[in-house]
Design a protein around this motif. Sequence first.
Motif, PDB file in Angstrom:
ATOM      1  N   GLU A  14     -11.620  45.774  10.160  1.00 29.06           N
ATOM      2  CA  GLU A  14     -12.128  45.128  11.375  1.00 29.06           C
ATOM      3  C   GLU A  14     -13.202  45.994  12.022  1.00 29.06           C
ATOM      4  O   GLU A  14     -14.242  45.492  12.455  1.00 29.06           O
ATOM      5  CB  GLU A  14     -10.978  44.902  12.351  1.00 29.06           C
ATOM      6  CG  GLU A  14     -11.399  44.304  13.683  1.00 29.06           C
ATOM      7  CD  GLU A  14     -10.274  44.247  14.691  1.00 29.06           C
ATOM      8  OE1 GLU A  14     -10.535  43.976  15.869  1.00 29.06           O
ATOM      9  OE2 GLU A  14      -9.119  44.489  14.288  1.00 29.06           O
ATOM     10  N   LEU A  15     -12.968  47.314  12.076  1.00 23.26           N
ATOM     11  CA  LEU A  15     -13.948  48.215  12.673  1.00 23.26           C
ATOM     12  C   LEU A  15     -15.233  48.237  11.855  1.00 23.26           C
ATOM     13  O   LEU A  15     -16.336  48.221  12.411  1.00 23.26           O
ATOM     14  CB  LEU A  15     -13.365  49.625  12.772  1.00 23.26           C
ATOM     15  CG  LEU A  15     -12.244  49.831  13.795  1.00 23.26           C
ATOM     16  CD1 LEU A  15     -11.692  51.237  13.691  1.00 23.26           C
ATOM     17  CD2 LEU A  15     -12.732  49.550  15.209  1.00 23.26           C
ATOM     18  N   ARG A  16     -15.090  48.283  10.539  1.00 20.96           N
ATOM     19  CA  ARG A  16     -16.282  48.299   9.686  1.00 20.96           C
ATOM     20  C   ARG A  16     -17.093  47.007   9.871  1.00 20.96           C
ATOM     21  O   ARG A  16     -18.323  47.026   9.948  1.00 20.96           O
ATOM     22  CB  ARG A  16     -15.856  48.479   8.228  1.00 20.96           C
ATOM     23  CG  ARG A  16     -17.037  48.618   7.261  1.00 20.96           C
ATOM     24  CD  ARG A  16     -17.285  47.320   6.551  1.00 20.96           C
ATOM     25  NE  ARG A  16     -18.440  47.368   5.689  1.00 20.96           N
ATOM     26  CZ  ARG A  16     -18.454  46.899   4.454  1.00 20.96           C
ATOM     27  NH1 ARG A  16     -17.362  46.348   3.937  1.00 20.96           N
ATOM     28  NH2 ARG A  16     -19.556  46.929   3.754  1.00 20.96           N
ATOM     29  N   GLY A  20     -21.113  46.388  11.311  1.00 17.27           N
ATOM     30  CA  GLY A  20     -22.139  45.725  10.523  1.00 17.27           C
ATOM     31  C   GLY A  20     -22.754  46.633   9.470  1.00 17.27           C
ATOM     32  O   GLY A  20     -23.772  46.284   8.867  1.00 17.27           O
ATOM     33  N   LEU A  21     -22.140  47.787   9.212  1.00 16.87           N
ATOM     34  CA  LEU A  21     -22.701  48.761   8.274  1.00 16.87           C
ATOM     35  C   LEU A  21     -22.220  48.491   6.852  1.00 16.87           C
ATOM     36  O   LEU A  21     -21.077  48.106   6.623  1.00 16.87           O
ATOM     37  CB  LEU A  21     -22.282  50.179   8.678  1.00 16.87           C
ATOM     38  CG  LEU A  21     -22.812  50.704  10.017  1.00 16.87           C
ATOM     39  CD1 LEU A  21     -22.205  52.054  10.321  1.00 16.87           C
ATOM     40  CD2 LEU A  21     -24.325  50.786  10.011  1.00 16.87           C
ATOM     41  N   SER A  22     -23.096  48.734   5.887  1.00 17.35           N
ATOM     42  CA  SER A  22     -22.711  48.677   4.486  1.00 17.35           C
ATOM     43  C   SER A  22     -21.964  49.963   4.129  1.00 17.35           C
ATOM     44  O   SER A  22     -21.938  50.927   4.900  1.00 17.35           O
ATOM     45  CB  SER A  22     -23.951  48.539   3.606  1.00 17.35           C
ATOM     46  OG  SER A  22     -24.758  49.710   3.719  1.00 17.35           O
ATOM     47  N   LEU A  23     -21.358  49.982   2.937  1.00 15.96           N
ATOM     48  CA  LEU A  23     -20.665  51.191   2.501  1.00 15.96           C
ATOM     49  C   LEU A  23     -21.639  52.353   2.376  1.00 15.96           C
ATOM     50  O   LEU A  23     -21.303  53.498   2.708  1.00 15.96           O
ATOM     51  CB  LEU A  23     -19.967  50.939   1.158  1.00 15.96           C
ATOM     52  CG  LEU A  23     -18.825  49.917   1.169  1.00 15.96           C
ATOM     53  CD1 LEU A  23     -18.243  49.768  -0.230  1.00 15.96           C
ATOM     54  CD2 LEU A  23     -17.735  50.332   2.149  1.00 15.96           C
ATOM     55  N   ALA A  24     -22.846  52.075   1.897  1.00 14.65           N
ATOM     56  CA  ALA A  24     -23.849  53.135   1.777  1.00 14.65           C
ATOM     57  C   ALA A  24     -24.232  53.681   3.151  1.00 14.65           C
ATOM     58  O   ALA A  24     -24.394  54.892   3.334  1.00 14.65           O
ATOM     59  CB  ALA A  24     -25.077  52.605   1.054  1.00 14.65           C
ATOM     60  N   LEU A  41     -11.109  51.325   2.524  1.00 12.34           N
ATOM     61  CA  LEU A  41     -11.132  49.975   3.080  1.00 12.34           C
ATOM     62  C   LEU A  41     -10.363  48.976   2.227  1.00 12.34           C
ATOM     63  O   LEU A  41     -10.068  47.872   2.694  1.00 12.34           O
ATOM     64  CB  LEU A  41     -12.587  49.514   3.251  1.00 12.34           C
ATOM     65  CG  LEU A  41     -13.400  50.319   4.277  1.00 12.34           C
ATOM     66  CD1 LEU A  41     -14.872  49.928   4.219  1.00 12.34           C
ATOM     67  CD2 LEU A  41     -12.864  50.110   5.689  1.00 12.34           C
ATOM     68  N   ASN A  42     -10.039  49.354   0.996  1.00 11.15           N
ATOM     69  CA  ASN A  42      -9.229  48.493   0.135  1.00 11.15           C
ATOM     70  C   ASN A  42      -7.789  48.972   0.039  1.00 11.15           C
ATOM     71  O   ASN A  42      -7.007  48.421  -0.735  1.00 11.15           O
ATOM     72  CB  ASN A  42      -9.833  48.409  -1.267  1.00 11.15           C
ATOM     73  CG  ASN A  42     -11.083  47.541  -1.287  1.00 11.15           C
ATOM     74  OD1 ASN A  42     -11.086  46.451  -0.731  1.00 11.15           O
ATOM     75  ND2 ASN A  42     -12.142  48.024  -1.913  1.00 11.15           N
ATOM     76  N   ARG A  57     -15.861  55.897  16.172  1.00 11.99           N
ATOM     77  CA  ARG A  57     -17.062  56.275  16.935  1.00 11.99           C
ATOM     78  C   ARG A  57     -18.215  55.315  16.639  1.00 11.99           C
ATOM     79  O   ARG A  57     -18.902  54.863  17.557  1.00 11.99           O
ATOM     80  CB  ARG A  57     -17.464  57.711  16.585  1.00 11.99           C
ATOM     81  CG  ARG A  57     -18.787  58.153  17.200  1.00 11.99           C
ATOM     82  CD  ARG A  57     -19.113  59.586  16.792  1.00 11.99           C
ATOM     83  NE  ARG A  57     -19.149  59.754  15.356  1.00 11.99           N
ATOM     84  CZ  ARG A  57     -20.186  59.441  14.593  1.00 11.99           C
ATOM     85  NH1 ARG A  57     -21.282  58.920  15.136  1.00 11.99           N
ATOM     86  NH2 ARG A  57     -20.143  59.650  13.279  1.00 11.99           N
ATOM     87  N   LEU A  58     -18.404  54.995  15.369  1.00 10.99           N
ATOM     88  CA  LEU A  58     -19.491  54.094  14.999  1.00 10.99           C
ATOM     89  C   LEU A  58     -19.263  52.689  15.560  1.00 10.99           C
ATOM     90  O   LEU A  58     -20.217  51.989  15.891  1.00 10.99           O
ATOM     91  CB  LEU A  58     -19.630  54.036  13.480  1.00 10.99           C
ATOM     92  CG  LEU A  58     -20.124  55.321  12.801  1.00 10.99           C
ATOM     93  CD1 LEU A  58     -20.033  55.187  11.286  1.00 10.99           C
ATOM     94  CD2 LEU A  58     -21.548  55.639  13.222  1.00 10.99           C
TER      95      LEU A  58
END
Length: 287
Positions: A14-16, A20-24, A41-42, A57-58
């Motif tokens: 949910e935070l990721r 809106g950030l990609s894994l990279a 995340l998995n 934080r992000l």
Amino acid sequence: MTPARTRMTAALRELRSRTGLSLAALAERTACSKSSWERYLNGKTLPPRRAVQDLCRLAREPDGRVLALWEMAEAEWSGRAARPAPPSAPAPTPTPASASGAAPAPAGSRGRSRPRAGGRLLVVLAAVGAVAVTGGAAALLLPRPDAEPRAASAPAGPRCHGGACEGQDPMHMLCGGGPDTLTAHRTTTGARVELRHSGKCGAGWARMWGTRVGDRLEVTAGGPTRRARVEDEVDTESYVYTAMTAARSGAVLRACFRPAAAADGRRECFEARVGGTGATIRPPSPR
């Protein structure tokens, strides 16, 4: 996957999603690699505590709730949550007393003073008491499977409704779970803007992404105007939300986007009706 790890993994996803950030992009902004974030995340690997704090934080989320989930998951992962209390030591077997009431002296002990039976009984009782206290303390320190609050097993409901949501953050008030997207708009600078509404909270807000530092967004439903601004590079790589404004069914939500590059103050506005279909997009206009 254990229940605690399942809840923690869902919270991380949910935070990721909120960033809106990609894994990279996550790898660039934290000390963890892209492949590590994929495992975290998995639910394949338990993330380090620092990675959880960095993701909070992000996402601009206080880390207390997610760290509590992480601590429960870490206890299960390490086995501490299932570790039994130390077994009680067997009590010493008393030596049978003689007919006179005193214990017979062991071989080779003639001439030595023999302890009284009452003193031996006190020693045995003290040893048993120490074992009981140690076992009780261990049981208090070890987490119990049923000690988790019931609220953690089910999604919490919204924390506000209607006027109580006015000026509040939609994510902190738990209004961002499954809201309606009334309409979406792509601005002339390439930024994306959405008008969103939560029927459970009776409030609406706007969000933007793909932005530049200095871009601004505001939303109103005929009452107070709520604003947001892209403050730094972290904001440009994630969603930026306005605060909420109360909006019942039938109300018209209006959002206006003002790019940082617009020196003349021009802005792009559009609106949508709560419970309606379609949206009205107005051409850029000076303030």
